[in-house]
Design a protein around this motif. Sequence first.
Motif, PDB file in Angstrom:
ATOM      1  N   ARG A  54       7.263  -3.497   0.491  1.00 47.30           N
ATOM      2  CA  ARG A  54       7.681  -3.963   1.823  1.00 47.30           C
ATOM      3  C   ARG A  54       8.642  -2.952   2.414  1.00 47.30           C
ATOM      4  NH1 ARG A  54       6.843  -9.632   2.901  1.00 47.30           N
ATOM      5  NH2 ARG A  54       7.121  -9.034   5.060  1.00 47.30           N
ATOM      6  N   ILE A  55       8.547  -2.789   3.726  1.00 45.38           N
ATOM      7  CA  ILE A  55       9.460  -1.919   4.455  1.00 45.38           C
ATOM      8  C   ILE A  55       9.908  -2.679   5.692  1.00 45.38           C
ATOM      9  CG2 ILE A  55       9.742   0.272   5.665  1.00 45.38           C
ATOM     10  CD1 ILE A  55       7.419   1.288   3.819  1.00 45.38           C
ATOM     11  N   PHE A  56      11.189  -3.004   5.730  1.00 44.88           N
ATOM     12  CA  PHE A  56      11.767  -3.719   6.862  1.00 44.88           C
ATOM     13  C   PHE A  56      12.742  -2.807   7.589  1.00 44.88           C
ATOM     14  CE2 PHE A  56      10.963  -7.327   3.902  1.00 44.88           C
ATOM     15  CZ  PHE A  56      10.033  -7.979   4.673  1.00 44.88           C
ATOM     16  N   PRO A  68       3.998  -1.489   7.938  1.00 44.91           N
ATOM     17  CA  PRO A  68       2.967  -1.452   6.894  1.00 44.91           C
ATOM     18  C   PRO A  68       3.274  -0.326   5.894  1.00 44.91           C
ATOM     19  CG  PRO A  68       1.958  -1.542   9.078  1.00 44.91           C
ATOM     20  CD  PRO A  68       3.430  -1.295   9.278  1.00 44.91           C
ATOM     21  N   PRO A  69       3.403  -0.637   4.602  1.00 46.00           N
ATOM     22  CA  PRO A  69       3.762   0.391   3.619  1.00 46.00           C
ATOM     23  C   PRO A  69       2.822   1.596   3.602  1.00 46.00           C
ATOM     24  CG  PRO A  69       4.006  -1.777   2.669  1.00 46.00           C
ATOM     25  CD  PRO A  69       3.337  -1.970   4.004  1.00 46.00           C
ATOM     26  N   ALA A  70       1.563   1.398   3.921  1.00 47.55           N
ATOM     27  CA  ALA A  70       0.599   2.509   3.923  1.00 47.55           C
ATOM     28  C   ALA A  70       1.018   3.614   4.889  1.00 47.55           C
ATOM     29  CB  ALA A  70      -0.792   2.000   4.263  1.00 47.55           C
ATOM     30  N   GLY A 135       9.684   0.350  -1.887  1.00 43.84           N
ATOM     31  CA  GLY A 135      10.105  -0.458  -0.752  1.00 43.84           C
ATOM     32  C   GLY A 135      11.433   0.008  -0.211  1.00 43.84           C
ATOM     33  N   GLN A 136      11.731  -0.446   1.023  1.00 44.49           N
ATOM     34  CA  GLN A 136      13.014  -0.097   1.621  1.00 44.49           C
ATOM     35  C   GLN A 136      13.333  -1.027   2.779  1.00 44.49           C
ATOM     36  OE1 GLN A 136      12.899   3.965   2.916  1.00 44.49           O
ATOM     37  NE2 GLN A 136      11.766   3.538   4.754  1.00 44.49           N
ATOM     38  N   SER A 137      14.593  -1.027   3.128  1.00 51.02           N
ATOM     39  CA  SER A 137      15.097  -1.796   4.256  1.00 51.02           C
ATOM     40  C   SER A 137      16.139  -0.936   4.957  1.00 51.02           C
ATOM     41  CB  SER A 137      15.709  -3.102   3.752  1.00 51.02           C
ATOM     42  OG  SER A 137      16.105  -3.927   4.803  1.00 51.02           O
TER      43      SER A 137
END
Length: 144
Positions: A54-56, A68-70, A135-137
């Motif tokens: 997930r990337i927020f 979208p992580p892609a 993932g990252q935020s």
Amino acid sequence: MKFTLLFLVFSISVGYSQTDEELIISLLEKESATWRSGDVKGHANCWAIKPYSRIFVSTSDGNSIDVPPAMMINPPENMMGNGGTSKNSNYKMNISENNAWVSHDEESTSKEGSTNYTYEIRILEKIKGEWKLVGQSIHPRKSE
């Protein structure tokens, strides 16, 4: 004398291996640099997209984007490579075997000279001996 000095330098360099913390920081610095330079292959190599990735991104107007992580490994044309620089600081991390989470502050300067500041949380996994982002935020913050 030359042989002794050469042996000492070789011994020190062979005996040195980076810690997980150093490897993670190096990966995060590479990920930032490859994004700004437009190195799609180099940037993709920093990531391992998983079904749970997930990337927020929070925006300065209070909204958020679920990226979208892609996009980290196959970004739309012209999304990367806009130049500028970044400086990460205030790293805090928790490393547990093959998993890690890292928080840091980022100061990004565009090629035009405007600066943005963010707090970032990064989630990493060690896969086949290499740290990869999963993932990252990212959250905007006021300048210091």
